[in-house]
Design a protein around this motif. Structure first.
Motif, PDB file in Angstrom:
ATOM      1  N   ILE A  60       0.837  -1.202   0.000  1.00  0.00           N
ATOM      2  CA  ILE A  60       0.000   0.000   0.000  1.00  0.00           C
ATOM      3  C   ILE A  60       0.871   1.250   0.000  1.00  0.00           C
ATOM      4  O   ILE A  60       0.595   2.217  -0.709  1.00  0.00           O
ATOM      5  N   GLY A  99       3.869  -0.038  -5.600  1.00  0.00           N
ATOM      6  CA  GLY A  99       2.739  -0.863  -5.197  1.00  0.00           C
ATOM      7  C   GLY A  99       3.060  -2.329  -4.988  1.00  0.00           C
ATOM      8  O   GLY A  99       2.175  -3.167  -5.036  1.00  0.00           O
ATOM      9  N   THR A 102      -0.165  -4.276  -6.436  1.00  0.00           N
ATOM     10  CA  THR A 102      -1.341  -3.417  -6.448  1.00  0.00           C
ATOM     11  C   THR A 102      -2.028  -3.526  -7.803  1.00  0.00           C
ATOM     12  O   THR A 102      -1.400  -3.307  -8.838  1.00  0.00           O
ATOM     13  N   LYS A 104      -5.291  -1.998  -8.169  1.00  0.00           N
ATOM     14  CA  LYS A 104      -6.097  -0.784  -8.296  1.00  0.00           C
ATOM     15  C   LYS A 104      -5.881   0.095  -7.077  1.00  0.00           C
ATOM     16  O   LYS A 104      -5.751  -0.399  -5.966  1.00  0.00           O
ATOM     17  N   ARG A 105      -5.844   1.398  -7.295  1.00  0.00           N
ATOM     18  CA  ARG A 105      -5.803   2.376  -6.213  1.00  0.00           C
ATOM     19  C   ARG A 105      -7.185   3.011  -6.128  1.00  0.00           C
ATOM     20  O   ARG A 105      -7.661   3.593  -7.095  1.00  0.00           O
ATOM     21  N   ARG A 156      -6.468  -0.029  -1.421  1.00  0.00           N
ATOM     22  CA  ARG A 156      -6.004  -0.654  -2.650  1.00  0.00           C
ATOM     23  C   ARG A 156      -6.717  -1.983  -2.890  1.00  0.00           C
ATOM     24  O   ARG A 156      -7.190  -2.631  -1.965  1.00  0.00           O
ATOM     25  N   LEU A 185      -5.407  -5.434  -3.937  1.00  0.00           N
ATOM     26  CA  LEU A 185      -4.114  -6.099  -3.975  1.00  0.00           C
ATOM     27  C   LEU A 185      -4.253  -7.532  -4.451  1.00  0.00           C
ATOM     28  O   LEU A 185      -5.257  -8.196  -4.182  1.00  0.00           O
ATOM     29  N   ASN A 215      -9.499  -6.370  -1.313  1.00  0.00           N
ATOM     30  CA  ASN A 215      -9.685  -4.924  -1.221  1.00  0.00           C
ATOM     31  C   ASN A 215      -9.439  -4.550   0.233  1.00  0.00           C
ATOM     32  O   ASN A 215     -10.161  -5.022   1.117  1.00  0.00           O
ATOM     33  N   CYS A 227      -7.766  -1.396   3.157  1.00  0.00           N
ATOM     34  CA  CYS A 227      -7.202  -0.088   3.497  1.00  0.00           C
ATOM     35  C   CYS A 227      -6.132  -0.289   4.570  1.00  0.00           C
ATOM     36  O   CYS A 227      -6.062  -1.342   5.197  1.00  0.00           O
TER      37      CYS A 227
END
Length: 121
Positions: free
Chosen positions: A37, A42, A72, A74-75, A82, A84, A110, A112
Motif C-alpha cells: 500500500i 505498489g 497493487t 487498483k488504487r 487498494r 491487492l 480490497n 485499506c
C-alpha cells in the motif's frame, strides 16, 4: 586477484546484499500488505515463517520457503485503500505426475491501511 575479478566479486556481493535486505520474513502477510500500500511501485515481497508456513509446508510436502508477492491492482479514491493481489508460491512441490514444480496460489483483496475494506467497489 585481477581488477576484473575484483570488480565482478564486488558486483555479486552488492546484488546479494541488496536481495538479502529486500527479503522480509514475517509470520503473517499483514506487513507485506501495508508495504505494498505504501510502496511507490505498489509491490512487496517476503517469506512467511511460523505456523502458517508450517501448515502450508505440511500440505505441499515441500521444505522450500513460502514466498509471498503482493502487487497493487487498483488504487481506490479513498486514501490508503487498494485492490491487492497476493501470490503465495513455493518451489519443489510434487505435481500429480510426481515431478518437482512451483506451486502458486493467488487471491485478491480490497483493503485499506487500517484493515477495513474501501467504501467504493
Amino acid at each position: 586477484m585481477t581488477p576484473h575479478y575484483r570488480a565482478l566479486l564486488l558486483i555479486v556481493l552488492a546484488v546479494s546484499a541488496q536481495q538479502a535486505v529486500a527479503t522480509t520474513e514475517s509470520t503473517s502477510i499483514k506487513p507485506l500488505l501495508l508495504q505494498a500500500i505504501d510502496a511507490s511501485d505498489g509491490r512487496a515481497e517476503g517469506i512467511i515463517v511460523g505456523p502458517i508456513a508450517q501448515h502450508w509446508k505440511a500440505s505441499t510436502k515441500s521444505t522450500a520457503p513460502l514466498l509471498v508477492e503482493v502487487t497493487t491492482l487498483k488504487r481506490f479514491r479513498q486514501e490508503g485503500c487498494r485492490r491487492l493481489n497476493v501470490r503465495f508460491k513455493q518451489e519443489n512441490v510434487a505435481s500429480k505426475e510426481g515431478k518437482q514444480t512451483e506451486f502458486a496460489m493467488d487471491y485478491g483483496i480490497n483493503v485499506c491501511r487500517d484493515g477495513s475494506p474501501p467504501f467504493e467497489d
